[in-house]
Design an enzyme around this catalytic site. Structure first.
Site, PDB file in Angstrom:
ATOM      1  CD  GLN A 108      -3.076   0.989   2.102  1.00  0.00           C
ATOM      2  OE1 GLN A 108      -3.188   0.021   2.829  1.00  0.00           O
ATOM      3  NE2 GLN A 108      -3.897   2.010   2.156  1.00  0.00           N
ATOM      4  CG  PHE A 109       1.248   3.901  -3.567  1.00  0.00           C
ATOM      5  CD1 PHE A 109       1.205   5.275  -3.691  1.00  0.00           C
ATOM      6  CD2 PHE A 109       0.261   3.143  -4.185  1.00  0.00           C
ATOM      7  CE1 PHE A 109       0.202   5.895  -4.409  1.00  0.00           C
ATOM      8  CE2 PHE A 109      -0.733   3.751  -4.910  1.00  0.00           C
ATOM      9  CZ  PHE A 109      -0.769   5.130  -5.022  1.00  0.00           C
ATOM     10  CB  THR A 110      -2.158   5.263  -0.096  1.00  0.00           C
ATOM     11  OG1 THR A 110      -2.631   4.121   0.604  1.00  0.00           O
ATOM     12  CG2 THR A 110      -2.556   5.177  -1.566  1.00  0.00           C
TER      13      THR A 110
END
Length: 144
Positions: free
Chosen positions: A74-76
């Protein structure tokens, strides 16, 4: 490296209508974000912390209980929304950098003895979980 760790009764990841990873018993759901300078020390620290942290019932760790771990990229987690209305993703490492690190964390968890289920890196995923407690913890690997 940043991980959001949740204690779950069950969890699953679906991509294009197909379940690609699941845990059907109490365990951990880990959302994993990678930044630009994460390396082997961060991989080892996050994997060991996730595996040994006493988050399960009766103050047990996933290693104590042999509990499964579902890891979802999850890059967010490295989004910055302090300015304006649109988050900046500049602190998140790009796919060619972060995917091998994500894979290394999963491999290190397996090396430690974990049963690891995974999402699909970079895919549009639907994550379902039954949180237990709820217990949610944010882990940031130490710098330098």
């Amino acid at each position: 490296m940043r991980a959001v760790v949740q204690r779950t009764l069950s969890a699953s990841v679906t991509v294009a209508g197909e379940v690609v990873g699941r845990t059907d018993e109490p365990g951990l759901l880990v959302y994993l974000g990678v930044t630009h300078d994460d390396g082997p020390a961060d991989v080892a620290w996050i994997a060991r912390k996730v595996w040994e942290l006493r988050l399960l019932r009766d103050e047990r760790s996933a290693s104590d209980a042999g509990a499964p771990v579902l890891v979802v990229s999850q890059f967010t987690l490295y989004g910055d929304a302090r300015k304006g209305r649109r988050p900046s993703w500049s602190a998140a490492a790009p796919g060619p950098v972060s995917e091998p690190v994500y894979d290394a964390v999963c491999a290190e968890l397996e090396r430690l003895g974990a049963r690891v289920a995974r999402g699909v890196f970079g895919a549009d995923m639907q994550v379902a979980s039954v949180n237990d407690g709820p217990i949610t913890l944010v882990l940031d690997s130490p710098r330098g």
